[in-house]
Design a protein around this motif. Structure first.
Motif, PDB file in Angstrom:
ATOM      1  N   MET A 111       0.824  -1.195   0.000  1.00 37.40           N
ATOM      2  CA  MET A 111       0.000   0.000   0.000  1.00 37.40           C
ATOM      3  C   MET A 111       0.868   1.258   0.000  1.00 37.40           C
ATOM      4  SD  MET A 111      -3.007   1.093  -0.025  1.00 37.40           S
ATOM      5  CE  MET A 111      -3.957   2.494   0.357  1.00 37.40           C
ATOM      6  N   LEU A 112       1.953   1.242   0.759  1.00 35.22           N
ATOM      7  CA  LEU A 112       2.834   2.398   0.819  1.00 35.22           C
ATOM      8  C   LEU A 112       3.505   2.640  -0.530  1.00 35.22           C
ATOM      9  CD1 LEU A 112       3.997   4.613   2.569  1.00 35.22           C
ATOM     10  CD2 LEU A 112       5.819   3.058   3.237  1.00 35.22           C
ATOM     11  N   ILE A 113       3.847   1.579  -1.236  1.00 36.12           N
ATOM     12  CA  ILE A 113       4.476   1.729  -2.545  1.00 36.12           C
ATOM     13  C   ILE A 113       3.489   2.353  -3.531  1.00 36.12           C
ATOM     14  CG2 ILE A 113       5.448   0.462  -4.493  1.00 36.12           C
ATOM     15  CD1 ILE A 113       6.598  -1.506  -2.449  1.00 36.12           C
ATOM     16  N   ALA A 114       2.250   1.906  -3.496  1.00 30.36           N
ATOM     17  CA  ALA A 114       1.233   2.456  -4.402  1.00 30.36           C
ATOM     18  C   ALA A 114       0.996   3.939  -4.115  1.00 30.36           C
ATOM     19  CB  ALA A 114      -0.067   1.681  -4.270  1.00 30.36           C
ATOM     20  N   LEU A 115       0.963   4.310  -2.859  1.00 33.27           N
ATOM     21  CA  LEU A 115       0.778   5.709  -2.499  1.00 33.27           C
ATOM     22  C   LEU A 115       1.965   6.551  -2.957  1.00 33.27           C
ATOM     23  CD1 LEU A 115      -0.917   7.835  -1.053  1.00 33.27           C
ATOM     24  CD2 LEU A 115       0.306   7.255   1.041  1.00 33.27           C
ATOM     25  N   ASN A 116       3.162   6.016  -2.801  1.00 29.69           N
ATOM     26  CA  ASN A 116       4.354   6.754  -3.211  1.00 29.69           C
ATOM     27  C   ASN A 116       4.408   6.909  -4.733  1.00 29.69           C
ATOM     28  OD1 ASN A 116       6.473   8.238  -2.374  1.00 29.69           O
ATOM     29  ND2 ASN A 116       7.901   6.538  -2.266  1.00 29.69           N
ATOM     30  N   THR A 172       1.683  12.257  -9.610  1.00 27.05           N
ATOM     31  CA  THR A 172       1.006  13.539  -9.428  1.00 27.05           C
ATOM     32  C   THR A 172       1.994  14.695  -9.486  1.00 27.05           C
ATOM     33  OG1 THR A 172      -0.663  12.465  -8.059  1.00 27.05           O
ATOM     34  CG2 THR A 172      -0.508  14.856  -7.899  1.00 27.05           C
ATOM     35  N   ALA A 173       3.148  14.530  -8.837  1.00 30.84           N
ATOM     36  CA  ALA A 173       4.155  15.585  -8.831  1.00 30.84           C
ATOM     37  C   ALA A 173       4.668  15.867 -10.233  1.00 30.84           C
ATOM     38  CB  ALA A 173       5.309  15.203  -7.912  1.00 30.84           C
ATOM     39  N   PHE A 174       4.988  14.820 -10.987  1.00 29.39           N
ATOM     40  CA  PHE A 174       5.511  15.033 -12.333  1.00 29.39           C
ATOM     41  C   PHE A 174       4.438  15.590 -13.264  1.00 29.39           C
ATOM     42  CE2 PHE A 174       8.808  11.760 -11.101  1.00 29.39           C
ATOM     43  CZ  PHE A 174       9.807  12.718 -10.939  1.00 29.39           C
ATOM     44  N   LEU A 184       6.248  16.624  -4.806  1.00 25.86           N
ATOM     45  CA  LEU A 184       7.475  15.871  -5.040  1.00 25.86           C
ATOM     46  C   LEU A 184       8.301  15.750  -3.756  1.00 25.86           C
ATOM     47  CD1 LEU A 184       9.219  14.461  -7.164  1.00 25.86           C
ATOM     48  CD2 LEU A 184      10.343  16.656  -7.558  1.00 25.86           C
ATOM     49  N   TYR A 185       8.359  16.812  -2.979  1.00 27.65           N
ATOM     50  CA  TYR A 185       9.071  16.744  -1.695  1.00 27.65           C
ATOM     51  C   TYR A 185       8.469  15.670  -0.797  1.00 27.65           C
ATOM     52  CZ  TYR A 185       9.940  17.751   3.180  1.00 27.65           C
ATOM     53  OH  TYR A 185      10.233  17.617   4.513  1.00 27.65           O
ATOM     54  N   HIS A 186       7.152  15.641  -0.705  1.00 26.55           N
ATOM     55  CA  HIS A 186       6.520  14.650   0.170  1.00 26.55           C
ATOM     56  C   HIS A 186       6.682  13.236  -0.367  1.00 26.55           C
ATOM     57  CE1 HIS A 186       4.888  17.220   3.238  1.00 26.55           C
ATOM     58  NE2 HIS A 186       4.522  18.075   2.302  1.00 26.55           N
ATOM     59  N   ALA A 187       6.788  13.074  -1.682  1.00 26.03           N
ATOM     60  CA  ALA A 187       7.044  11.751  -2.250  1.00 26.03           C
ATOM     61  C   ALA A 187       8.453  11.281  -1.906  1.00 26.03           C
ATOM     62  CB  ALA A 187       6.857  11.787  -3.764  1.00 26.03           C
ATOM     63  N   VAL A 188       9.412  12.181  -1.948  1.00 28.62           N
ATOM     64  CA  VAL A 188      10.803  11.822  -1.627  1.00 28.62           C
ATOM     65  C   VAL A 188      10.949  11.547  -0.140  1.00 28.62           C
ATOM     66  CG1 VAL A 188      13.170  12.704  -1.562  1.00 28.62           C
ATOM     67  CG2 VAL A 188      11.777  13.005  -3.610  1.00 28.62           C
ATOM     68  N   VAL A 189      10.307  12.351   0.699  1.00 25.50           N
ATOM     69  CA  VAL A 189      10.411  12.165   2.147  1.00 25.50           C
ATOM     70  C   VAL A 189       9.785  10.841   2.573  1.00 25.50           C
ATOM     71  CG1 VAL A 189       9.538  13.068   4.348  1.00 25.50           C
ATOM     72  CG2 VAL A 189      10.657  14.569   2.744  1.00 25.50           C
TER      73      VAL A 189
END
Length: 109
Positions: free
Chosen positions: A1-6, A12-14, A55-60
């Motif tokens: 689930m965490l991978i799908a969210l990431n 979304t960021a791109f 994008l920041y929240h995806a990397v964090v």
């Protein structure tokens, strides 16, 4: 689930970054916003800011960060996201110098 969210966050960021860069460079916006966005470059800049925050929240989500640093950066990204949303909102507003079109009965188009 965490991978799908990431993955969803990265996509979304791109998407936000691509649409924002396209709006800033070519003054083109998404088709359903053509009549609403008065200043497409300002709208695109706001969309870029919002994309950077996502994008920041995806990397964090991938890398562990010190909680104290994370709290400060979360506050900064919240302000950045609100600034981007404010830019997008103000780009959709009619400026003071824009004449309004007459409406009502008897007005021909």
């Amino acid at each position: 689930m965490l991978i799908a969210l990431n993955v969803l966050l990265f996509v979304t960021a791109f998407f936000c970054l691509a649409v924002g860069i396209a709006a800033v460079t070519s003054t083109r916006v998404l088709p359903w916003l053509v009549g609403k966005v008065i200043r497409p470059r300002l709208w695109g800049a706001g969309y870029i800011l919002f994309g950077v925050v996502v994008l920041y929240h995806a990397v964090v989500a991938l890398a562990p960060v010190d909680p104290a640093v994370s709290m400060v950066l979360t506050a900064v990204t919240t302000a950045t996201a609100l600034g981007g949303l404010g830019m997008m909102w103000s780009a959709q507003r009619v400026g003071r110098g824009t004449p309004s079109l007459p409406t009502g009965p008897g007005v021909t188009e």
